[in-house]
Design a protein around this motif. Structure first.
Motif, mmCIF file in Angstrom:
data_model
loop_
_atom_site.group_PDB
_atom_site.id
_atom_site.type_symbol
_atom_site.label_atom_id
_atom_site.label_comp_id
_atom_site.label_asym_id
_atom_site.label_seq_id
_atom_site.Cartn_x
_atom_site.Cartn_y
_atom_site.Cartn_z
ATOM 1 N N GLY A 125 2.630 5.084 -1.307
ATOM 2 C CA GLY A 125 2.359 5.632 -2.170
ATOM 3 C C GLY A 125 3.140 5.835 -2.662
ATOM 4 O O GLY A 125 3.068 6.505 -3.834
ATOM 5 N N ASN A 155 -9.147 5.637 -5.816
ATOM 6 C CA ASN A 155 -8.798 5.636 -3.991
ATOM 7 C C ASN A 155 -9.842 4.579 -3.336
ATOM 8 O O ASN A 155 -9.933 4.190 -2.802
ATOM 9 C CB ASN A 155 -7.613 6.149 -3.328
ATOM 10 C CG ASN A 155 -8.797 7.268 -3.332
ATOM 11 O OD1 ASN A 155 -8.894 8.530 -3.838
ATOM 12 N ND2 ASN A 155 -9.185 7.861 -1.979
ATOM 13 N N LEU A 165 -5.385 -1.970 -4.467
ATOM 14 C CA LEU A 165 -5.152 -0.744 -4.197
ATOM 15 C C LEU A 165 -5.099 -0.316 -2.930
ATOM 16 O O LEU A 165 -4.730 0.783 -2.339
ATOM 17 C CB LEU A 165 -6.405 0.081 -5.317
ATOM 18 C CG LEU A 165 -6.346 -0.279 -6.516
ATOM 19 C CD1 LEU A 165 -7.563 1.076 -6.849
ATOM 20 C CD2 LEU A 165 -5.314 0.510 -7.273
ATOM 21 N N ARG A 179 0.658 1.850 -8.094
ATOM 22 C CA ARG A 179 -0.033 0.951 -7.508
ATOM 23 C C ARG A 179 -0.020 -0.509 -8.687
ATOM 24 O O ARG A 179 -0.008 -0.432 -9.700
ATOM 25 C CB ARG A 179 -1.626 -0.360 -7.354
ATOM 26 C CG ARG A 179 -2.033 1.249 -6.301
ATOM 27 C CD ARG A 179 -1.421 1.111 -5.174
ATOM 28 N NE ARG A 179 -1.863 1.249 -4.000
ATOM 29 C CZ ARG A 179 -1.301 2.528 -3.464
ATOM 30 N NH1 ARG A 179 -0.256 2.916 -4.259
ATOM 31 N NH2 ARG A 179 -1.596 3.199 -2.425
ATOM 32 N N ARG A 189 0.874 -1.600 0.028
ATOM 33 C CA ARG A 189 -0.225 0.096 -0.397
ATOM 34 C C ARG A 189 0.450 1.362 0.198
ATOM 35 O O ARG A 189 0.033 1.906 -0.358
ATOM 36 C CB ARG A 189 -0.962 -0.004 1.190
ATOM 37 C CG ARG A 189 -2.123 -1.485 1.106
ATOM 38 C CD ARG A 189 -2.700 -1.283 2.532
ATOM 39 N NE ARG A 189 -4.126 -2.073 2.055
ATOM 40 C CZ ARG A 189 -5.086 -1.800 1.399
ATOM 41 N NH1 ARG A 189 -4.956 -1.060 1.110
ATOM 42 N NH2 ARG A 189 -5.931 -3.049 1.763
ATOM 43 N N THR A 211 -10.656 -1.331 -4.552
ATOM 44 C CA THR A 211 -9.812 -1.886 -4.169
ATOM 45 C C THR A 211 -8.931 -3.079 -4.613
ATOM 46 O O THR A 211 -8.185 -3.280 -4.040
ATOM 47 C CB THR A 211 -10.889 -3.033 -2.256
ATOM 48 O OG1 THR A 211 -11.909 -3.731 -2.892
ATOM 49 C CG2 THR A 211 -11.241 -1.664 -1.684
ATOM 50 N N PRO A 258 -4.286 9.989 -4.835
ATOM 51 C CA PRO A 258 -5.588 10.316 -3.437
ATOM 52 C C PRO A 258 -6.930 10.826 -4.058
ATOM 53 O O PRO A 258 -6.466 12.273 -3.987
ATOM 54 C CB PRO A 258 -5.208 9.929 -2.474
ATOM 55 C CG PRO A 258 -3.585 9.864 -2.921
ATOM 56 C CD PRO A 258 -3.628 10.317 -4.103
#
Length: 292
Positions: free
Chosen positions: A94, A264, A292, A189, A92, A267, A208
């Motif tokens: 970023g 975001n 995600l 991702r 996760r 998932t 985000p």
């Protein structure tokens, strides 16, 4: 302000404009931008300058051996990457790791070269278009040409204008991709193969709170004309189709995702191979998946 402080601020702004800001410096950059309108204006000017860099050189089509060498390097990098289980907190994360920065640099260079090539084609077509306009004007003035010749030239002019419009749209698309994936603060991702024998991957770039994202694919096999790759978003309850795409002969493709809400909020993502139309027969196969 001391000279050393000013130099540090300049370094932060330059790194942010180039998309190479170290994650540890993000808080310092945000504090600077929140307290200094001058710094915000300087960052905007730097970003505009960086965006113009790919177009400073004369349009040129990269040689075939350069593209082949780039594809070989990408294939070698993928061969060296062994699947390693990562903890959920790592998946996760970023911020871009150094390896992701290297992939991003290759993508930006590839898209920049493609944009220059398209600009060259537009310039050539524009020159041809002017020649056709002059020819049509002469024919109308002198009435020396037959109606069939005029119709042929007019049809050729229409096709040329349509091709210019398509290329201009593609240039705008490529500029969007370059500015999106190279901007500071972008999160990434990874999409991994659903099958062990598939040497393919995807990199998803997103912000985000934003509903738009960009996905860069590599290593995917080209499909038959009646099949397409389809990108899906899932929130655990509902699965939403977010676009279809095809890959080129080298297995590369880019997709701009426009989600119905912020990206975001979902998932999971996946890529499937499906029939191009609902009426066409064929199975649905999952190729890539990611969280995600």
């Amino acid at each position: 302000m001391h000279d050393s402080d000013r130099e540090h601020e300049q370094s932060l702004l330059a790194a942010a404009a180039l998309g190479s800001l170290d994650p540890s410096d993000l808080a310092a950059l945000e504090q600077l931008l929140n307290t200094s309108p001058t710094a915000r204006a300087e960052l905007q000017q730097l970003r505009e300058t960086v965006a113009l860099l790919p177009y400073a050189a004369a349009p040129a089509t990269p040689p075939a051996h350069v593209r082949a060498r780039l594809m070989e390097r990408i294939a070698a990098d993928q061969a060296q990457r062994a699947p390693v289980a990562r903890p959920a907190s790592s998946r996760r994360a970023g911020w871009l790791a150094p390896a992701m920065v290297a992939v991003l640099a290759v993508v930006v260079l590839f898209l920049g070269g493609l944009t220059l090539s398209l600009q060259g084609q537009v310039a050539t077509l524009a020159e041809t278009n002017q020649q056709l306009l002059a020819a049509v004007s002469d024919l109308r003035q002198t009435m020396a040409a037959s109606e069939a010749q005029q119709a042929q030239l007019a049809a050729q002019l229409t096709r040329s204008e349509q091709q210019i419009a398509r290329l201009n749209e593609q240039i705008a698309h490529e500029r969007l991709l370059v500015s999106f994936v190279s901007a500071p603060g972008v999160a990434t991702r990874e999409l991994r193969p659903a099958k062990a024998n598939l040497a393919a991957r995807g990199e998803m770039y997103m912000y985000p709170g934003e509903s738009q994202a960009v996905v860069v694919f590599s290593g995917l096999p080209p499909l038959q004309p009646d099949r397409v790759y389809r990108f899906w978003l899932s929130d655990g309850v509902q699965r939403i189709a977010a676009g279809t795409f095809q890959v080129d002969a080298a297995g590369l493709a880019t997709l701009v995702v426009n989600a119905p809400r912020e990206v975001n909020a979902f998932t999971e993502v996946m890529v499937t191979v499906e029939p191009a139309t609902d009426a066409a027969p064929g199975e649905v196969e999952v190729i890539l998946t990611g969280t995600l």
